[in-house]
Design a protein around this motif. Structure first.
Motif, PDB file in Angstrom:
ATOM      1  N   ALA A  25      -2.144  -9.784   4.227  1.00  0.00           N
ATOM      2  CA  ALA A  25      -3.455  -8.811   3.807  1.00  0.00           C
ATOM      3  C   ALA A  25      -3.468  -7.375   4.371  1.00  0.00           C
ATOM      4  N   GLY A  26      -3.912  -5.953   3.963  1.00  0.00           N
ATOM      5  CA  GLY A  26      -3.953  -5.067   4.303  1.00  0.00           C
ATOM      6  C   GLY A  26      -3.080  -4.237   5.216  1.00  0.00           C
ATOM      7  N   LEU A  27      -1.920  -4.714   5.751  1.00  0.00           N
ATOM      8  CA  LEU A  27      -0.568  -3.951   6.083  1.00  0.00           C
ATOM      9  C   LEU A  27      -0.291  -2.862   5.362  1.00  0.00           C
ATOM     10  N   TRP A  28       0.814  -2.049   5.613  1.00  0.00           N
ATOM     11  CA  TRP A  28       0.834  -0.682   4.510  1.00  0.00           C
ATOM     12  C   TRP A  28       2.456  -0.764   4.997  1.00  0.00           C
ATOM     13  N   GLU A  29       2.771  -0.653   3.460  1.00  0.00           N
ATOM     14  CA  GLU A  29       4.606  -1.091   3.752  1.00  0.00           C
ATOM     15  C   GLU A  29       5.212  -0.401   2.555  1.00  0.00           C
ATOM     16  N   PHE A  30       6.447  -0.150   2.517  1.00  0.00           N
ATOM     17  CA  PHE A  30       7.393   0.100   1.000  1.00  0.00           C
ATOM     18  C   PHE A  30       6.850  -0.055   0.254  1.00  0.00           C
ATOM     19  N   PRO A  31       7.105   0.371  -0.864  1.00  0.00           N
ATOM     20  CA  PRO A  31       7.118  -0.578  -2.624  1.00  0.00           C
ATOM     21  C   PRO A  31       8.346  -0.946  -2.477  1.00  0.00           C
ATOM     22  N   GLY A  32       8.597  -1.937  -2.977  1.00  0.00           N
ATOM     23  CA  GLY A  32       8.989  -2.957  -3.794  1.00  0.00           C
ATOM     24  C   GLY A  32       8.799  -3.969  -3.564  1.00  0.00           C
ATOM     25  N   GLY A  33       9.946  -5.115  -3.928  1.00  0.00           N
ATOM     26  CA  GLY A  33       9.558  -6.204  -3.832  1.00  0.00           C
ATOM     27  C   GLY A  33      11.317  -7.193  -3.712  1.00  0.00           C
ATOM     28  N   LYS A  34      11.207  -8.451  -4.645  1.00  0.00           N
ATOM     29  CA  LYS A  34      12.691  -9.362  -4.768  1.00  0.00           C
ATOM     30  C   LYS A  34      13.105  -9.414  -5.562  1.00  0.00           C
ATOM     31  N   VAL A  35      14.718  -9.769  -5.325  1.00  0.00           N
ATOM     32  CA  VAL A  35      15.439  -9.406  -6.268  1.00  0.00           C
ATOM     33  C   VAL A  35      15.683 -10.925  -7.433  1.00  0.00           C
ATOM     34  N   GLU A  36      15.642 -10.845  -8.310  1.00  0.00           N
ATOM     35  CA  GLU A  36      15.810 -12.151  -8.988  1.00  0.00           C
ATOM     36  C   GLU A  36      17.395 -12.266  -8.501  1.00  0.00           C
ATOM     37  N   PRO A  37      17.617 -13.850  -8.856  1.00  0.00           N
ATOM     38  CA  PRO A  37      19.466 -14.046  -9.106  1.00  0.00           C
ATOM     39  C   PRO A  37      19.581 -13.363 -10.384  1.00  0.00           C
ATOM     40  N   GLY A  38      20.620 -13.078 -10.144  1.00  0.00           N
ATOM     41  CA  GLY A  38      21.801 -12.514 -10.967  1.00  0.00           C
ATOM     42  C   GLY A  38      21.283 -10.937 -11.015  1.00  0.00           C
ATOM     43  N   GLU A  39      20.210  -9.963 -10.528  1.00  0.00           N
ATOM     44  CA  GLU A  39      20.048  -8.959 -10.223  1.00  0.00           C
ATOM     45  C   GLU A  39      20.668  -8.327  -9.236  1.00  0.00           C
ATOM     46  N   ALA A  40      21.034  -7.427 -10.144  1.00  0.00           N
ATOM     47  CA  ALA A  40      21.491  -5.842  -8.885  1.00  0.00           C
ATOM     48  C   ALA A  40      20.417  -5.245  -7.530  1.00  0.00           C
ATOM     49  N   PRO A  41      20.496  -4.849  -6.883  1.00  0.00           N
ATOM     50  CA  PRO A  41      19.341  -4.805  -5.841  1.00  0.00           C
ATOM     51  C   PRO A  41      18.964  -3.024  -6.476  1.00  0.00           C
TER      52      PRO A  41
END
Length: 127
Positions: A25-41
């Motif tokens: 919490a509080g850290l700065w990051e690039f937006p994005g997230g997890k790749v779900e099973p079977g999902e292309a990046p």
């Protein structure tokens, strides 16, 4: 994991601040997230950017830029970073405490997760 470096017309990059109650919490990051099973990046990133920022993105506009490899405790994280210069809508902080547009050089002064830090050098060269 996938993330986007949204780059505006002035050469600034969008980062978001992790909200309270989340890991890092509080850290700065690039937006994005997890790749779900079977999902292309790319499909995962289009979905995540819609959920997190409320913007519409065409997967064809995502340019593979670089990746980071980081050990997180017992897990190992591979973070794929895509450059994005074209989207529809105005980014809003739907899942973050705040958003900030910064020059790539300014990223060095922000507290960021370990996997995001190695990506800064490429962004400086790219933008």
């Amino acid at each position: 994991m996938v993330a986007a470096a949204l780059i505006d017309g002035d050469g600034r990059v969008l980062v978001q601040q992790r909200p309270p109650g989340k890991p890092m919490a509080g850290l700065w990051e690039f937006p994005g997230g997890k790749v779900e099973p079977g999902e292309a990046p790319e499909a995962a990133l289009v979905r995540e950017l819609t959920e997190e920022l409320g913007i519409a993105v065409e997967s064809a506009c995502l340019a593979p830029a670089t990746f980071a490899s980081e050990r997180l405790g017992e897990r190992h994280l591979i973070l794929l970073l895509y450059a994005l210069r074209k989207w529809s809508g105005v980014p809003a902080a739907h899942h973050a405490s705040a958003l900030k547009w910064v020059r790539p050089l300014e990223l060095h002064g922000l507290e960021m997760p370990p996997a995001d830090k190695p990506l800064i050098g490429l962004l400086e060269a790219l933008v």
